[in-house]
Structures are given as structure tokens and as C-alpha cells.
Design a protein around this motif. Structure first.
Motif, mmCIF file in Angstrom:
data_model
loop_
_atom_site.group_PDB
_atom_site.id
_atom_site.type_symbol
_atom_site.label_atom_id
_atom_site.label_comp_id
_atom_site.label_asym_id
_atom_site.label_seq_id
_atom_site.Cartn_x
_atom_site.Cartn_y
_atom_site.Cartn_z
ATOM 1 N N ALA A 97 0.837 -1.204 0.000
ATOM 2 C CA ALA A 97 0.000 0.000 0.000
ATOM 3 C C ALA A 97 0.875 1.258 0.000
ATOM 4 O O ALA A 97 0.630 2.197 -0.770
ATOM 5 N N LEU A 98 1.919 1.277 0.854
ATOM 6 C CA LEU A 98 2.813 2.437 0.916
ATOM 7 C C LEU A 98 3.543 2.633 -0.406
ATOM 8 O O LEU A 98 3.692 3.756 -0.889
ATOM 9 N N VAL B 31 -17.136 -5.065 -3.872
ATOM 10 C CA VAL B 31 -16.897 -4.702 -5.278
ATOM 11 C C VAL B 31 -17.784 -5.545 -6.193
ATOM 12 O O VAL B 31 -18.410 -5.040 -7.126
ATOM 13 N N LEU B 32 -17.879 -6.839 -5.895
ATOM 14 C CA LEU B 32 -18.744 -7.720 -6.694
ATOM 15 C C LEU B 32 -20.206 -7.273 -6.590
ATOM 16 O O LEU B 32 -20.930 -7.275 -7.591
ATOM 17 N N PRO B 162 -9.907 -1.142 -4.012
ATOM 18 C CA PRO B 162 -9.169 -1.947 -3.034
ATOM 19 C C PRO B 162 -7.663 -1.947 -3.300
ATOM 20 O O PRO B 162 -6.870 -2.089 -2.367
ATOM 21 N N GLU B 163 -7.260 -1.743 -4.549
ATOM 22 C CA GLU B 163 -5.835 -1.777 -4.887
ATOM 23 C C GLU B 163 -5.059 -0.681 -4.158
ATOM 24 O O GLU B 163 -3.925 -0.872 -3.749
ATOM 25 N N LEU B 167 -5.197 -4.050 -0.796
ATOM 26 C CA LEU B 167 -6.066 -5.173 -0.409
ATOM 27 C C LEU B 167 -5.995 -6.333 -1.397
ATOM 28 O O LEU B 167 -6.228 -7.479 -1.036
ATOM 29 N N ASP B 168 -5.670 -6.023 -2.664
ATOM 30 C CA ASP B 168 -5.494 -7.115 -3.631
ATOM 31 C C ASP B 168 -4.309 -7.977 -3.211
ATOM 32 O O ASP B 168 -4.281 -9.181 -3.474
ATOM 33 N N PHE B 169 -3.354 -7.348 -2.516
ATOM 34 C CA PHE B 169 -2.177 -8.090 -2.076
ATOM 35 C C PHE B 169 -2.461 -8.879 -0.796
ATOM 36 O O PHE B 169 -1.684 -9.756 -0.427
ATOM 37 N N ALA B 170 -3.585 -8.588 -0.140
ATOM 38 C CA ALA B 170 -3.902 -9.268 1.120
ATOM 39 C C ALA B 170 -3.987 -10.782 0.920
ATOM 40 O O ALA B 170 -3.494 -11.557 1.745
ATOM 41 N N PHE B 171 -4.583 -11.196 -0.202
ATOM 42 C CA PHE B 171 -4.703 -12.639 -0.473
ATOM 43 C C PHE B 171 -3.310 -13.248 -0.670
ATOM 44 O O PHE B 171 -2.989 -14.278 -0.094
#
Lengths: 104, 248
Positions: A97-98, B31-32, B162-163, B167-171
Motif C-alpha cells: 500500500a505504501l 466490489v462484486l 481496493p488496490e 487489499l489485492d495483495f492481502a490474499f
């Protein structure tokens, strides 16, 4: 004129998608039980969770660029050292995010 | 009685263990929900999809294809291809269901998603997984998935992009954290490298989720090949030991 009434098409699409998904989930499990529990297939199944997980993450890390790799390395290291999935995940997400706040 | 209490305990633990990823599941659900509302899909239809299909990426593709007249066959085929990975995921769960009756398997497998599968397999490595644990995670994810999608449908996405929040990286991050517990020994190195290379290549050249299947199968096959290479060497050593005995 559409061939199918919209409500019928909707019902078919959803039930078809649901059945297909369900039988893939159950089918994989039942198939694994039918196949021999020794030798090559056992090795295959034992390696599978790790290789699926690798395949789930690597393209995603790559898509996030250099910072994706930095974040993934830190996440893995923290997970290994602390055993806390949440803290490890949070650190990875924060880095990505950062990095997106940085001017391109 | 005690057995039921134990299962409840495992169920609760499984639900809690999936909370780290639940927030991003809800955000993506919203989002969906927004997309579904744009495609004139009613909230009830969306809820039925959530409950009966319960597969995020497949539902995104369905909603994208949802233009009248509905391409029913294309939608079902699309879902089949995207969810093909569940064959592998289902297969890898077999130690958890060893010796259990068919009805137990038939009732449980619907609640298997990528996230609770990965969390459960990580717990399995520590000897802490059970069917209850898997199902607890599944119910937790199903709950937040429904909340997220319906909130998005009725109120709009609570996170538009979310990007921007990673948040896309959360998964990716959750799966990476879990992966740390999957390393067994040095013999995992080659299969993991093969899986990484194949999934990368497939994600460039193949559509949808084929990269998971290519990497997963290819890596596991590399592990088989590696084991094969070791066994014949043992065999050769044995036969060379046998040879002098035969000559005497």
C-alpha cells in the motif's frame, strides 16, 4: 426473441455453475481416495498443497513488482519467526500500500 | 457429548483462524456487489449465487457475462474452467477425511474455498486440523462474503478501489504467510521452483486460473520425478552389491 425465458436461463446458469463447482470440490477428494496410497501418487499428493500455494502466490507477487517481492519476503520471514499469520499479512499489505503512494 | 464439544471448539478455532483474510474477502465482496447491481442482478439472486456457488473469482466472471439473453452454456463452462483447481484442492484434503463416511464428505466439501483450505492445510502441518476446523473457516468466509456482496449491492462498495489500500495483495500475503509453514525440507526446493516457473509462464499465456493448475500439477510431478531419480540409484546400488554374490 431469446430462446429461453430470462428466469429459466437464470435458474439454469446458477444451478449449473453451483453443480459444476460442487462436483469439482467433492470429485477431487473422492478421486484421490480411489487412487493408490503409495508410491508415485502418494509423493504427488504430498507435494500438492505446497505447489498449489506457490502457484497461487507467485504470479500475484510478480504483478505487484519489486515491492511485491520485498513484501512477500518480509511476510514469509515474519510468519516463520512469529508464527502470527495476521501480523505477517499486515506487514506485507502495508508495504505494498505504501509503495503505491510513491510517485511513479 | 465431549466429542460434540471438541468439534465445536475446532469449528470456532477454524473460524477465528480465517479472520485475518475475512476483511479482504468482505471488501472484494462489496466490489462484486456493486458490479452485480450494475448488471441488474437482484440482491436475492446474488445471495443465492453466494450460497450455492461460493467461489469468488467464478462469481466475478459470471457477473461480467451476465447480459441478457444469458449465455447459459458459456457461463457454466467459464465457471468449470476457473474452478478446475478445486479438483486439486479437493484431492489434497484427503488425509483430513480419511475413513470418514461419504455423507460427511458430501456435506463438507461445499464449504471449501481457497482461503480456508490454505489455513486448514497449514494447521494440518502442525497436527491441529480437523473437518470441524475446515468448516468453521468455511462458514466464517461464507458469512463475510454474503455481508460484503450484499452491502456492496445495497449501499455501494465501502472501498471503491481496493488496490489503493494494497487489499489485492492481502490474499497473496495470507497465502505467503501460510506457505512459510509448508516447507518440509530441501527436497521441496525443486518442486516449488518448478511450480513458480510454470505458474508464472501460464499466467502470462493462459486465461483465468489455469496458472494454479499448471503450477500445482507441474510442481508435484517434479517431486515425483525427483523421488524416482533417488529410488533407481538405490536400486542400482543394491544390484551392484548383489553382483559379487552372484559371481561367487
Amino acid at each position: 426473441m431469446p430462446v429461453l425465458n430470462h428466469d429459466i436461463a437464470l435458474l439454469l446458469a446458477i444451478s449449473g455453475a453451483a453443480l459444476v463447482t460442487y462436483f469439482l470440490r467433492l470429485g477431487g477428494l473422492l478421486l484421490a481416495e480411489k487412487l493408490p496410497r503409495s508410491g508415485a501418487f502418494k509423493t504427488f499428493l504430498e507435494a500438492l498443497p505446497g505447489t498449489i500455494l506457490i502457484s497461487l502466490v507467485v504470479p500475484g507477487i510478480m504483478a505487484a513488482g519489486v515491492w511485491g517481492w520485498v513484501a512477500a519476503a518480509l511476510t514469509a520471514l515474519l510468519a516463520r519467526k512469529t508464527g502470527n499469520t495476521f501480523v505477517a499479512m499486515l506487514a506485507g499489505v502495508t508495504i505494498v500500500a505504501l509503495s503505491r503512494l510513491l510517485p511513479a | 457429548m465431549r466429542l460434540a464439544a471438541e468439534q465445536m471448539d475446532a469449528f470456532r478455532q477454524g473460524a477465528v483462524a480465517n479472520l485475518p483474510v475475512a476483511a479482504s474477502v468482505a471488501a472484494y465482496g462489496s466490489v462484486l456487489g456493486v458490479l452485480a447491481a450494475k448488471q441488474q442482478i437482484s440482491w436475492l439472486t446474488l445471495l443465492v449465487m453466494n450460497l450455492t456457488i461460493f467461489a469468488g473469482s467464478a462469481q466475478f466472471v459470471m457477473v461480467e457475462m451476465w447480459l441478457p439473453p444469458l449465455p447459459v452454456l458459456e457461463i457454466i463452462l467459464g465457471v468449470l474452467v476457473i474452478n478446475m483447481r478445486y479438483l486439486l484442492i479437493g484431492a489434497s484434503l484427503h488425509p483430513l477425511f480419511d475413513g470418514r463416511p461419504l455423507w460427511r464428505k458430501a456435506l463438507s466439501m461445499h464449504l471449501v474455498a481457497d482461503e480456508n483450505w490454505a489455513v486448514t492445510m497449514a494447521a494440518h502441518r502442525r497436527g491441529q486440523a480437523s473437518i470441524g476446523y475446515l468448516l468453521g473457516g468455511g462458514v466464517c468466509l461464507l458469512g463475510v462474503w454474503c455481508l460484503g456482496t450484499l452491502a456492496g449491492h445495497r449501499l455501494g462498495a465501502f472501498i471503491q478501489n481496493p488496490e489503493a489500500f494494497g487489499l489485492d495483495f492481502a490474499f497473496v500475503a495470507v497465502f505467503t504467510a501460510l506457505l512459510a509453514g509448508f516447507w518440509r525440507n530441501r527436497s521441496d526446493g525443486l518442486p516449488w521452483l518448478v511450480a513458480a516457473a510454470l505458474s508464472l509462464a501460464a499466467s502470462q499465456f493462459l486465461p483465468g486460473k489455469w496458472y494454479i493448475i499448471c503450477g500445482g500439477i507441474g510442481g508435484a510431478l517434479a517431486s515425483v520425478a525427483q523421488a524416482r531419480r533417488q529410488t533407481p540409484t538405490d536400486g542400482a546400488a543394491r544390484s551392484s552389491r548383489r553382483r559379487p554374490t552372484a559371481s561367487t
